[in-house]
Motif scaffolding. Structure first.
Motif, short mmCIF file in Angstrom:
data_model
loop_
_atom_site.label_atom_id
_atom_site.label_comp_id
_atom_site.label_asym_id
_atom_site.label_seq_id
_atom_site.Cartn_x
_atom_site.Cartn_y
_atom_site.Cartn_z
N TYR A 44 41.27 -0.09 -41.34
CA TYR A 44 42.54 0.61 -41.49
C TYR A 44 43.48 0.08 -40.42
CZ TYR A 44 45.89 4.39 -42.13
OH TYR A 44 47.03 5.12 -42.38
N ALA A 45 44.62 -0.43 -40.84
CA ALA A 45 45.63 -0.93 -39.91
C ALA A 45 46.86 -0.03 -40.01
CB ALA A 45 46.00 -2.37 -40.24
N THR A 46 47.43 0.29 -38.87
CA THR A 46 48.58 1.18 -38.86
C THR A 46 49.58 0.70 -37.80
OG1 THR A 46 49.28 3.50 -38.73
CG2 THR A 46 47.58 2.80 -37.19
N SER A 47 50.82 1.06 -38.01
CA SER A 47 51.89 0.72 -37.09
C SER A 47 52.35 1.99 -36.39
CB SER A 47 53.06 0.11 -37.86
OG SER A 47 54.18 -0.03 -37.01
N LEU A 48 52.72 1.84 -35.14
CA LEU A 48 53.28 2.98 -34.43
C LEU A 48 54.62 3.39 -35.02
CD1 LEU A 48 52.71 2.32 -30.64
CD2 LEU A 48 51.83 4.20 -31.99
N GLY A 49 55.36 2.43 -35.53
CA GLY A 49 56.71 2.73 -36.00
C GLY A 49 57.63 2.85 -34.79
N LEU A 50 58.89 2.69 -35.02
CA LEU A 50 59.85 2.68 -33.92
C LEU A 50 59.87 4.00 -33.15
CD1 LEU A 50 62.00 1.15 -32.40
CD2 LEU A 50 63.68 2.00 -34.03
N ALA A 51 59.98 5.12 -33.85
CA ALA A 51 60.08 6.42 -33.18
C ALA A 51 58.82 6.74 -32.39
CB ALA A 51 60.36 7.52 -34.20
N ARG A 52 57.65 6.55 -33.01
CA ARG A 52 56.40 6.84 -32.32
C ARG A 52 56.18 5.87 -31.16
NH1 ARG A 52 51.54 8.39 -36.49
NH2 ARG A 52 51.10 10.32 -35.40
N GLY A 53 56.57 4.61 -31.36
CA GLY A 53 56.41 3.61 -30.31
C GLY A 53 57.24 3.94 -29.09
N VAL A 54 58.47 4.35 -29.29
CA VAL A 54 59.34 4.72 -28.16
C VAL A 54 58.79 5.95 -27.47
CG1 VAL A 54 61.64 5.55 -27.54
CG2 VAL A 54 61.40 3.62 -29.12
N SER A 55 58.38 6.95 -28.26
CA SER A 55 57.82 8.17 -27.70
C SER A 55 56.56 7.88 -26.90
CB SER A 55 57.50 9.16 -28.83
OG SER A 55 56.82 10.28 -28.34
N ALA A 56 55.67 7.03 -27.44
CA ALA A 56 54.44 6.68 -26.74
C ALA A 56 54.75 5.91 -25.47
CB ALA A 56 53.53 5.86 -27.65
N SER A 57 55.76 5.04 -25.50
CA SER A 57 56.13 4.28 -24.31
C SER A 57 56.59 5.20 -23.18
CB SER A 57 57.23 3.27 -24.63
OG SER A 57 56.74 2.31 -25.53
N PHE A 58 57.43 6.19 -23.52
CA PHE A 58 57.89 7.13 -22.51
C PHE A 58 56.74 7.98 -21.98
CE2 PHE A 58 62.26 6.60 -24.37
CZ PHE A 58 62.80 6.03 -23.23
N SER A 59 55.85 8.40 -22.88
CA SER A 59 54.69 9.19 -22.45
C SER A 59 53.78 8.40 -21.54
CB SER A 59 53.88 9.66 -23.67
OG SER A 59 54.63 10.55 -24.46
N ALA A 60 53.67 7.10 -21.78
CA ALA A 60 52.80 6.25 -20.97
C ALA A 60 53.32 6.08 -19.54
CB ALA A 60 52.63 4.89 -21.64
N LEU A 61 54.61 6.29 -19.35
CA LEU A 61 55.19 6.18 -18.01
C LEU A 61 54.71 7.29 -17.09
CD1 LEU A 61 58.86 5.16 -18.89
CD2 LEU A 61 57.03 3.69 -18.02
N GLY A 64 48.73 11.20 -17.82
CA GLY A 64 48.20 12.13 -18.81
C GLY A 64 48.06 11.49 -20.18
N GLU A 65 47.66 12.31 -21.10
CA GLU A 65 47.39 11.85 -22.47
C GLU A 65 48.67 11.46 -23.18
OE1 GLU A 65 45.20 13.42 -26.54
OE2 GLU A 65 45.63 14.84 -24.93
N VAL A 66 48.59 10.39 -23.95
CA VAL A 66 49.68 9.97 -24.83
C VAL A 66 49.38 10.60 -26.19
CG1 VAL A 66 50.95 8.02 -25.77
CG2 VAL A 66 49.91 7.84 -23.50
N VAL A 67 49.88 11.79 -26.40
CA VAL A 67 49.50 12.63 -27.53
C VAL A 67 49.77 11.96 -28.87
CG1 VAL A 67 49.89 14.86 -28.66
CG2 VAL A 67 49.82 14.72 -26.17
N ASP A 68 50.91 11.31 -29.03
CA ASP A 68 51.22 10.64 -30.30
C ASP A 68 50.21 9.54 -30.60
OD1 ASP A 68 53.39 12.24 -30.84
OD2 ASP A 68 54.88 10.79 -30.14
N MET A 69 49.83 8.79 -29.58
CA MET A 69 48.86 7.70 -29.77
C MET A 69 47.48 8.27 -30.10
SD MET A 69 48.41 4.48 -29.90
CE MET A 69 49.56 3.53 -28.96
N THR A 70 47.10 9.35 -29.44
CA THR A 70 45.80 9.98 -29.71
C THR A 70 45.72 10.43 -31.16
OG1 THR A 70 45.60 10.73 -27.42
CG2 THR A 70 44.27 11.88 -29.06
#
Length: 128
Positions: A44-61, A64-70
């Motif tokens: 199964y291959a999936t893309s973060l998509g622009l919105a999720r990718g930006v959200s995950a990037s900010f969370s990674a800064l 703690g857990e990157v909830v969208d990525m989890t």
């Protein structure tokens, strides 16, 4: 009530929600492997998509857990396992042993691939 008709105690494979027994182990304590069909896999291959990718990037800064990525990875893993279960059934298997997962980033991390694989087998009740 006779011993044969007594309800089974504790959880069994049906409580996991899969149509066939699935395990990371290489055998089932209550079932006997009658035939080994062979290796099967599901991807199964999936893309973060622009919105999720930006959200995950900010969370990674922050820490703690990157909830969208989890959530995305849990969903992808579930779909990959569904696919490998389907493959086992298509090849005549009624159980899946030795299930494993691998993951990879594709396209500079824009796509995440989850690969699930295991051994399709035919099982029956253990003989006394």
């Amino acid at each position: 009530m006779s011993e044969q008709s007594a309800p089974r105690q504790g959880p069994d494979w049906r409580t996991a929600g899969w149509p066939i027994p699935v395990t990371t182990a290489f055998d089932f304590p209550d079932l006997e492997v009658r035939t080994t069909i062979g290796a099967v896999s599901g991807v199964y291959a999936t893309s973060l998509g622009l919105a999720r990718g930006v959200s995950a990037s900010f969370s990674a800064l922050s820490r703690g857990e990157v909830v969208d990525m989890t959530a995305l990875l849990a969903e992808a893993r579930h779909h990959a396992l569904q696919r490998v279960v389907g493959e086992a059934q298509r090849h005549g298997g009624n159980a899946l042993l030795g299930v494993r997962f691998d993951s990879n980033e594709v396209g500079q991390g824009q796509i995440i691939e989850i690969h699930c694989y295991g051994t399709a087998v035919v099982v029956g009740a253990r003989r006394p």
